[in-house]
Design an enzyme around this catalytic site. Structure first.
Site, mmCIF file in Angstrom:
data_model
loop_
_atom_site.group_PDB
_atom_site.id
_atom_site.type_symbol
_atom_site.label_atom_id
_atom_site.label_comp_id
_atom_site.label_asym_id
_atom_site.label_seq_id
_atom_site.Cartn_x
_atom_site.Cartn_y
_atom_site.Cartn_z
ATOM 1 N N GLY A 164 0.840 -1.190 0.000
ATOM 2 C CA GLY A 164 0.000 0.000 0.000
ATOM 3 C C GLY A 164 0.874 1.238 0.000
ATOM 4 N N ASN A 199 -3.700 -5.872 -5.961
ATOM 5 C CA ASN A 199 -4.631 -6.059 -4.851
ATOM 6 C C ASN A 199 -3.987 -7.069 -3.906
ATOM 7 O OD1 ASN A 199 -6.691 -6.828 -3.086
ATOM 8 N ND2 ASN A 199 -8.284 -6.579 -4.629
ATOM 9 N N GLU A 254 1.170 10.323 4.384
ATOM 10 C CA GLU A 254 0.268 10.259 5.526
ATOM 11 C C GLU A 254 0.965 10.710 6.804
ATOM 12 O OE1 GLU A 254 -2.958 9.620 6.253
ATOM 13 O OE2 GLU A 254 -3.324 9.801 4.110
ATOM 14 N N THR A 291 6.372 9.078 4.603
ATOM 15 C CA THR A 291 5.134 8.910 3.845
ATOM 16 C C THR A 291 4.312 10.186 3.832
ATOM 17 O OG1 THR A 291 3.684 8.208 5.659
ATOM 18 C CG2 THR A 291 5.092 6.517 4.677
ATOM 19 N N ASP A 295 -5.597 1.407 5.603
ATOM 20 C CA ASP A 295 -7.014 1.737 5.756
ATOM 21 C C ASP A 295 -7.516 1.097 7.052
ATOM 22 O OD1 ASP A 295 -9.766 2.078 5.581
ATOM 23 O OD2 ASP A 295 -9.836 1.654 3.431
ATOM 24 N N GLU A 337 0.385 -1.199 -4.818
ATOM 25 C CA GLU A 337 -0.690 -0.229 -4.578
ATOM 26 C C GLU A 337 -1.928 -0.626 -5.375
ATOM 27 O OE1 GLU A 337 -3.143 2.471 -3.487
ATOM 28 O OE2 GLU A 337 -1.159 2.457 -2.543
ATOM 29 N N ILE A 338 -3.094 -0.516 -4.755
ATOM 30 C CA ILE A 338 -4.345 -0.968 -5.369
ATOM 31 C C ILE A 338 -5.012 0.105 -6.227
ATOM 32 C CG2 ILE A 338 -5.811 -0.282 -3.428
ATOM 33 C CD1 ILE A 338 -7.388 -2.885 -3.851
#
Length: 240
Positions: free
Chosen positions: A56, A110, A210, A208, A133, A79-80
């Site tokens: 991810g 995925n 985030e 990152t 997530d 990464e999806i």
């Protein structure tokens, strides 16, 4: 569903791993020609495989940092979200033009469906799960990237002695992840003091997108790092 704006693009913050999105994947690790993804010159292309995985990888901040601090390793980001992959590919292209990140690549994947298709047993030295997530609703906890079932896949891909890094800004998710990792016989938690000199540990807090967002909002970060240990069932009994 929350969105993140990247320039003029709006990218979903997360994606449903159980959706039927049209993502191609290899049938087995041997089907991947990794030399087509890395920008490295090697005599035997068959030996060119990633040994570090950023699960991810988002917009590639940690991926690029790992490529820099682990120059002898080959780092793959999974990464999806197609839009996020496109952004990372653009960053990698620019970095490679400057002679950087030749040992890094990103793939659309995925992980919760196809992780086992990408890695052989004990292939990875390190695996990263950063700001995953949280899937807050109890009915969606099965979608969390670290759970009882999927830890078996990660343990398979990690070599004995390999390291699993986790970090989140959601305390509930941190408790969930540590609960499952603590309970798994193939992972043992590494004391924080032992991690003080680990540049990868520092990177998950700072590199990152985030992590930087959490800093801007004066939020909290919760990290836990685990070592892959040998299967207790395979240990030879002591002879008398």
């Amino acid at each position: 569903m929350a969105h993140i704006r990247r320039g003029r693009k709006r990218v979903r913050a997360h994606a449903n791993p159980f959706s039927d999105a049209d993502i191609t994947f290899p049938m087995a690790p041997r089907d991947i020609i990794w030399s087509e993804h890395f920008d490295l010159e090697v005599q035997d292309k068959k030996v060119l495989v990633p040994n570090v995985c950023d699960v991810g990888c988002g917009f590639g901040g940690l991926l690029l940092e790992l490529a820099s601090i682990l120059p002898e390793s080959n780092v793959v980001g999974l990464e999806i979200r197609p839009q996020a992959v496109a952004i990372v590919e653009d960053k990698l292209k620019k970095a490679r033009q400057e002679g950087k990140a030749k040992n890094a690549c990103v793939l659309l994947c995925n992980v919760m469906k196809h992780f086992a298709h990408y890695f052989n047993k004990a292939q990875l030295d390190k695996i990263f799960f950063t700001f995953a997530d949280p899937h807050f609703k109890k009915g969606n906890h099965r979608r969390r990237i670290i759970n009882e079932s999927f830890l078996a896949y990660y343990a398979f891909a990690l070599k004995v002695g390999g390291i699993c890094y986790t970090i989140t800004d959601v305390k509930d998710l941190f408790d969930w992840q540590t609960q499952h990792l603590d309970a798994h016989p193939l992972f043992e938690r590494i004391p924080e003091k032992e991690l003080e000199s680990d540049p990868c540990y520092k990177a998950i807090f700072e590199a990152t997108d985030e992590a930087k967002k959490v800093d801007r909002l004066n939020g909290s970060k919760y990290a836990a790092v685990y070592r892959r240990v040998a299967d207790p069932a395979l240990k030879k009994p002591k002879t008398l």
